[in-house]
Design a protein around this motif. Structure first.
Motif, short mmCIF file in Angstrom:
data_model
loop_
_atom_site.label_atom_id
_atom_site.label_comp_id
_atom_site.label_asym_id
_atom_site.label_seq_id
_atom_site.Cartn_x
_atom_site.Cartn_y
_atom_site.Cartn_z
N TRP A 1 0.82 -1.21 0.00
CA TRP A 1 0.00 0.00 0.00
C TRP A 1 0.86 1.26 0.00
O TRP A 1 0.55 2.22 -0.68
N LEU A 2 1.94 1.25 0.76
CA LEU A 2 2.81 2.42 0.87
C LEU A 2 4.12 2.13 0.16
O LEU A 2 4.94 1.36 0.64
N ARG A 3 4.31 2.74 -0.99
CA ARG A 3 5.50 2.49 -1.79
C ARG A 3 6.54 3.57 -1.54
O ARG A 3 6.19 4.72 -1.26
N VAL B 1 6.42 7.30 -3.13
CA VAL B 1 5.55 8.38 -2.69
C VAL B 1 6.10 9.14 -1.48
O VAL B 1 5.50 10.12 -1.05
N TYR B 2 7.24 8.73 -0.93
CA TYR B 2 7.81 9.43 0.22
C TYR B 2 8.10 10.90 -0.07
O TYR B 2 7.79 11.75 0.75
N PRO B 3 8.69 11.26 -1.24
CA PRO B 3 8.89 12.69 -1.51
C PRO B 3 7.58 13.48 -1.58
O PRO B 3 7.51 14.63 -1.16
N LEU B 4 6.52 12.84 -2.08
CA LEU B 4 5.22 13.50 -2.12
C LEU B 4 4.69 13.76 -0.72
O LEU B 4 4.17 14.84 -0.42
N PHE B 5 4.85 12.77 0.17
CA PHE B 5 4.44 12.96 1.56
C PHE B 5 5.27 14.05 2.23
O PHE B 5 4.74 14.85 3.00
#
Length: 89
Positions: free
Chosen positions: A7-9, A12-16
């Protein structure tokens, strides 16, 4: 519970991080305006006072520490790098 569909790739960390910084800036500005802006009155007693001529308080709010710090500086982000490429030797 297969390992291939998470679910958490990590992509997407930079987006968060960017969203978190934006939310933090918005929260900081909201708290700063509610607590320090002389034109924002949260309590009913302060709102009943009407328009106040408090120029000193407005000057204190608008001329905050960051603005005083950058007041006499050149409007450049990297002045040494700019001068290296633009000033003739």
């Amino acid at each position: 519970m297969g390992g291939g569909n998470r679910w958490l790739r990590p992509e997407v960390y930079p987006l968060f991080a960017a969203t978190g910084v934006a939310v933090g800036i918005c929260a900081f500005q909201l708290i700063r305006n509610i607590s320090g802006n002389p034109e924002v009155r949260v309590k009913k007693d302060n709102r009943a006072a009407g328009i106040l001529e408090n120029f000193a308080e407005g000057e204190k709010y608008s001329q905050h520490a960051l603005r005083r710090f950058v007041r006499d500086r050149a409007p450049e982000i990297m002045p040494k790098l700019n001068s290296f490429f633009s000033d003739p030797k």
